[in-house]
Each structure stands twice: as C-alpha cells, then as structure tokens.
Design a protein around this motif. Sequence first.
Motif, PDB file in Angstrom:
ATOM      1  N   ASP A  33       0.831  -1.208   0.000  1.00 26.94           N
ATOM      2  CA  ASP A  33       0.000   0.000   0.000  1.00 26.94           C
ATOM      3  C   ASP A  33       0.866   1.259   0.000  1.00 26.94           C
ATOM      4  N   SER A  80       2.192   1.781  -3.487  1.00 25.02           N
ATOM      5  CA  SER A  80       1.156   2.344  -4.360  1.00 25.02           C
ATOM      6  C   SER A  80       0.973   3.831  -4.085  1.00 25.02           C
ATOM      7  N   GLU A  98       3.841   5.689  -5.635  1.00 25.38           N
ATOM      8  CA  GLU A  98       3.719   5.777  -7.092  1.00 25.38           C
ATOM      9  C   GLU A  98       2.713   6.847  -7.501  1.00 25.38           C
ATOM     10  N   GLU A  99       1.641   6.981  -6.725  1.00 29.40           N
ATOM     11  CA  GLU A  99       0.588   7.928  -7.082  1.00 29.40           C
ATOM     12  C   GLU A  99       0.918   9.362  -6.675  1.00 29.40           C
TER      13      GLU A  99
END
Length: 667
Positions: free
Chosen positions: A510, A513, A516-517
Amino acid sequence: MRDCLWIVLFSIIWPLLLTPAAAAKGNRHPRKLEASQCEAASKAAGSWHSKPEGMPCIQGATITVTVLDSSTGEELPARCSVIDTWGYSRRPLTAALYHTAEGGYFYTSGTFDLFIPVGTTLIRIGRGPEYEPIIDSVQVLGDTTLVYSLNGVADMSDLNWYSGDCHVHINHSGGTYTLEPEDAHLLGRAEDINVVNCLDQDYYFTGAPDSSSSTECIVYMSEEYRSGTYGHMGLLGLKQLWFPQWSHWWPMNLHVAEAIHMQAGGLVIPAHPVTTDDFSQIDQWPGTGLALELPVDVARGEVDAFEVMSYSNYLSGGIELEMWYRLLNCGFKLPACAGTDAGVNRAHDRPLGAFRTYVHIPDGEFNFENWAAQLAKGKTFVTNGPLITRFDLKGLMPGDSLSLPEASWRILGWLSVQSAHPIDKAEIITNGEVLHTFIPGGDQRSISTPFALHIDSSMWVAARVTGVDTSWHLVGDTLFAHTSPVYFRIGEARIVKQEDAEFFVEWIEDLESLAEEEGEWPDSSAASRAFNELAWAREYYASLAGIATHVEHHRPAAFTHELLLKQNTPNPFSLGTTIEFSLPFSDASAKLPSSMSQAEVTQTSLAIYDVRGKVVRTLFRGELPPGMHKLYWDGNDNRGKQVASGVYFCRLQSGDHTSSRKMILVR
C-alpha cells in the motif's frame, strides 16, 4: 434560584462523599467583601477565577496548603487541583502552568496560598504513580492552613527502576506559555519523573543534559523529526541536531535514523505510531503522524523502541498494542516505551509523565547515558499507574534473551505488581496471546504470584496489567502497564507468525502504491533509492511469511554470511555517492537474521582514503548489527571542506574482515 440550590447541594454532598486527609490549623473568621473589593482581594492573595455571572461576591478566605512526603517530612512538588464551592477550578496566580485539562490543575513546589469563597472546597493532590493521590473535602470558614502528607506506594529507585517521559514539548505551537528547561524540571519533579525528554527542536539545545537537571530529574532538550508522509520520530539524546527538521517524501525516515545512530547514544523512537486508521491521509493531521514507514525501519534495525503509550495514539486510552505485537511476532526485539506528547506550554493539554517508561539500571549510577542505553536494551515497562516491581523468568528480566536446544522446557517465573488504584487483572502474554490471568485479592491493589511456562517453540513473553481508570489523577480511560518482552529462542527457529508477516507485506504494498501515485522526489536517483528500500522490505516480510514474490530490482545481499562492500553509486560522481555494504551473520545456516542481540553486533568502520593512503573522511566508526547498511559521502573531508577531483578508496573493516573499493570523484 437554581444557582443557589446547586451551591447548597454541593456543600452538603461533598462532605458526605469525601474524607478529610489533612491537618487544619488557624481557622479565622471569613471576610465579607463588596463586589468591587472581591477581585482585588483575590488577586492580592494570588488567586482569581471569575465568579458566575449574577452571583454576588460572598465571604472569602485564604487557604495555605503544604505538601509533604510522609516518610521524610520534606516538602514535595506536586500536581494540584482546587475546586471551590461554586464548582470552579481555582489556582494561585503565582503558580506556574495552570491547565484546564483533566478538570483543571496546577503545579506547586511544595506550598501555595489561595483565596477562595468560603464553603465546601475540594482539594486534590498527586505526584506520579509511586504516591497515593489525595482527595479531600474541606469546609473553609476562614483563613486556613492545611498540611497534606503523601504516602508512598513503592520506591522504584530502591529497585533500580527510573522513570521517564520519552516525548514532551515545552514550546509547542499554540502555546499559552513560553517555557524554559527550568520549568520542565519543576514539572518533572512534581510528577516524580526522573528523565524528561523535551523534543523541541533547537530550543535550548546543548547536546547534553540541561543545566537545570538534578540528581532526581534530568531534562534533556532534543528533537522530534517530522515527515509528513512517513511519520514522526523522537530523536533522543542527540549530540547534534538533524536538519532539516521536517520533510515530506524525501529523505526517508530510514536515512535520518541511520544518521542519528552514528551519534553516540542517539536513539530513534517513532512517535505516536498509530494516530489514525486512514492510510492515505498524508496532507493533514492526524494522517501525517501515522508511522507509515515503521515496518521498513524496524526491518533495517533502525528503531530503538516502540511508543506503546501516547496521548496521540488514536485508539482507546492512547494505547497501541496491535502494531507492536505484530512486529514482535515477526521476530524483532522491540522495547516498549511511553511518551505523552504533552505540550505543557498549552493550557488545554494534559500533564507530562502521566504515561511513563520505567527503565531498569541494575549496575552503575543513574544518569542519562545509562538510562538511554538500558531503554534500548529493552529493560523497560510502561505504565499510567500500576508498578510492576518484579517480572522475571528463571532470573531473566524484560529485554533479556535465552537460547535453548530443541526440547520441551518448563520455566518458572514470578510477577509482582503494586498500585495506588484497584486493578482488575494481570496477564502473562506469549506471542500476543494470553497464557495466564491473575485476579488480585483484598483491596485489589497488589499481586505477587509465581507462574510456569511450558516452552517448546520460540516465543516472547511479557506481563500486562489492566483496570478501569476511576481516579482524577490518572490519564486515559484504562489503568494499564506492560513490560517489554523476555525472548526465548528454541534451536534456530525465529519467532514468526505468518499472518503478521503477511500484514506487513500488504502494508508496504500500500505504501508503494501511495508513493507511485503521490510521491515527490528531488531527482530520479532519490526515487530509485526509495522504491528499492520499499521493495527490499516487502521481500523481507514476504520471506518471513513464506510467500514467493518477484521484485524488479537487484535484491540486496541482506542475508549474506560474508563481508560485502558494493561498488558505490554513482561512480564516477560529482556531488555525492552512496556506499552500500553488508555485514555477515555468525550463524551460517540461518536464512534470515534473527532479532539482533548485543552479542551479534561488531565493531565496524568505513573510511575514505586518498591515493597516498591518508584518511580523508571517516564515515562511520562504532558497532553495527549484521545485515545491509548504507552510508552517503558528500565529497567533503573530516573538516567539512570539499576534496579535489581524483581517485579515492573506500575501506570497510568489520571485526577481522576488510574490503575496499576504488571511487572516482569528478568536480
């Protein structure tokens, strides 16, 4: 009319509920003042609180209160609360640090004077968990002298236990007062705290215990590092401050922790590790306080303790056990500590020391260095009231370890608890599960009992005490205490619960992620380093859980059994370069590192030499555990000056092993 009825009921009921606990002297006639004289008289006597609107100024008197130690007869600093006959909290104007929290309280150095309306007055006095707090209802009819003696519950220093608050602020934002270390010392003495760690950045920082410290109470000004993404960290015992003192995505907390651990005695403790259950809230509090990077830093061996108790932990009573138990169940040795996060310069904040860490110093004198060193070794218990005066397993205390051959073992232990307040139960916890439960008898304020453990697999064992908080003096809705674990290793088996390792695999996924965002990086090199760290940690926990994973980068040789010095990157370099190396594990058969013991650390040095063999820069010299480590060289020498372009050599020495690499610096 309703106000008058309330006053009458208040003055009748309180004497019935509460028993006087003080000697009263000199009850002179009360003084009746006109409204215009009331405020002036109150201020002249050193106290004031606005009276309820519409109520006439009635008769008033001065109370003089002295707090003594019943065993020595000496005056004691203490936390006090006075509620007048109107139901309003009163305080001396000369008293430092009046607070509105917890029903209103202030501090005294031992004696105070207070002008109050005549009538039934509630007086409350407390001084940490080693004394029984006092609640007294006094019928004040005129000027009165009151002397209160505090009775001791246990003298923990006689048992070589010394208390500390690992997380205090004396100049937090939004403060009512501007405070100095001397104020922290007064509060520490009044709360009977031996070590006050003030994490106030560069306020009064000296790199040593503050000059206000005494043999009873040490004040150490240090720093809280705040990452808006990865969480906050308490940096205790600093010799030098870390700058900048906040960040967002870069650097990672791991890199800050590595630098802090190069300072002799520097400790890294993630602050209020679980402030929320909203994983993605990284733009505002409380999300910015969540320790998102914690499992990564623990796996790297860069966390010295876990803040089990904090006002800013969002769960019931500020107590966070789930995350701590999960990390222990992955085989890490992680001491318990408590830090209130009290902003004592803010009138609405709760007191320092109400959550505290007791540290055992078996040999040597009490000083900050010994206290911090024993904390890092796990010789601790945390509490907001109950005192765990004895917890041993065949002579082993919290923080100790024992390796046993593969077999079934029976270990005898003993648990003793003293408390100023009734406790519900004491429990023996093994790998997060309750093994034994003990119910106190009599007044429910003490337990002393033997117990037995049957051990046939690796486990951690700790004691936990709980109850219901019914006292004005305690903070939190739960009476609570918990020791750091004792660790048992059977054969070569590591403590691992698959579901807990899998939990951290998902946690790090998590975080990847989220990075990355929303990640923001100064350059591609920083981004690459961050994602490699996260990928390494994910694979680490996946290996613990026995999960097959694929990581799209070269796996660091984290579990090597040989000394490994990797080529620095970048090379050649102009601004700076990263040097990565791995120290071997002593057990050649182990696939994964066990939780690190003091015996496994080795004396290690990493230095930069020029072509003439002269030391240009010493990047590290000290003890390091097995596993992967990274250091950064900024191209400066030991005096902080830039070195010239050319060929340099990096030399790693650990124990009897050495390794070198050639590096090229191009300005």
